[in-house]
Design a protein around this motif. Structure first.
Motif: not given
Length: 193
Positions: A45, A47-48, A50, A74, A77-78, A81
């Motif tokens: 997380l 590593d995004t 953000e 975001l 992306q979360v 993951i």
């Protein structure tokens, strides 16, 4: 697998509910990429680039976005993951790391307590466990007890509650009022750290 999301009182944080247990007991907060090295999920997380805070609760994960980050970009992306993590059944913590500690060693008690206050301290912790933590967990966070001295209770807000615009009001008006009502020896609640 379906992961629900909920807003929190902190506009920078979202609460993600994977529909299964996250932490078997306790909570764990990661406030930096270095701290997140203990958990492959938290590290992914961060590593995004953000994310500024990750918090594991009993059945939820709160993620706090960096200032200026838009959740509309975001959030997918979360979710990706989290889905990858749960689909692979990867461990939550890296081997050999301390897993479920709600109080990182560097943030333990911040005041030296008087042994004569043992009964008051037990009452404070009972009220926090029974009345405060469930409500704060509902908002995607937790509260950590940091000490009691001379009528003052020291607490730290964690997860989505850390840095929340309403956290000061929660501490001063909500928690302080509750503790003062049930424990006359309590005169004030202060944010620690």
């Amino acid at each position: 697998m379906f992961i629900e999301t909920e807003t929190t009182p902190n506009p920078a944080s979202l609460k993600f509910l994977p529909g299964q247990q996250v932490m078997p007991s306790g909570t764990r907060e990661f406030a930096s990429p270095e701290a997140a090295e203990a958990s492959p999920l938290a590290q992914a997380l961060f590593d995004t680039g953000e994310v500024v805070n990750v918090f594991f609760g009993g059945d939820f994960i709160s993620v706090t976005a960096a200032p200026g980050v838009n959740w509309s970009t975001l959030k997918p992306q979360v979710l990706s993951i989290l889905l990858d993590h749960y689909a692979s059944q990867a461990p939550l913590f890296a081997p050999g790391t301390a897993a479920g500690i709600s109080v990182p060693p560097e943030a333990e008690m911040q005041v030296e307590e008087d042994p004569a206050d043992k009964e008051i301290i037990e009452q404070i912790n009972d009220l926090l466990d029974e009345r405060v933590r469930p409500a704060v967990a509902g908002d995607g966070g937790d509260i950590a007890y940091r000490g009691y001295k001379d009528g003052v209770v020291y607490l730290t807000m964690q997860g989505a509650c850390s840095g929340c615009p309403s956290s000061t009001a929660t501490l001063k008006h909500g928690i302080e009022g509750l503790l003062k009502h049930y424990i006359p020896e309590v005169t004030e609640v202060r944010a620690a750290g």
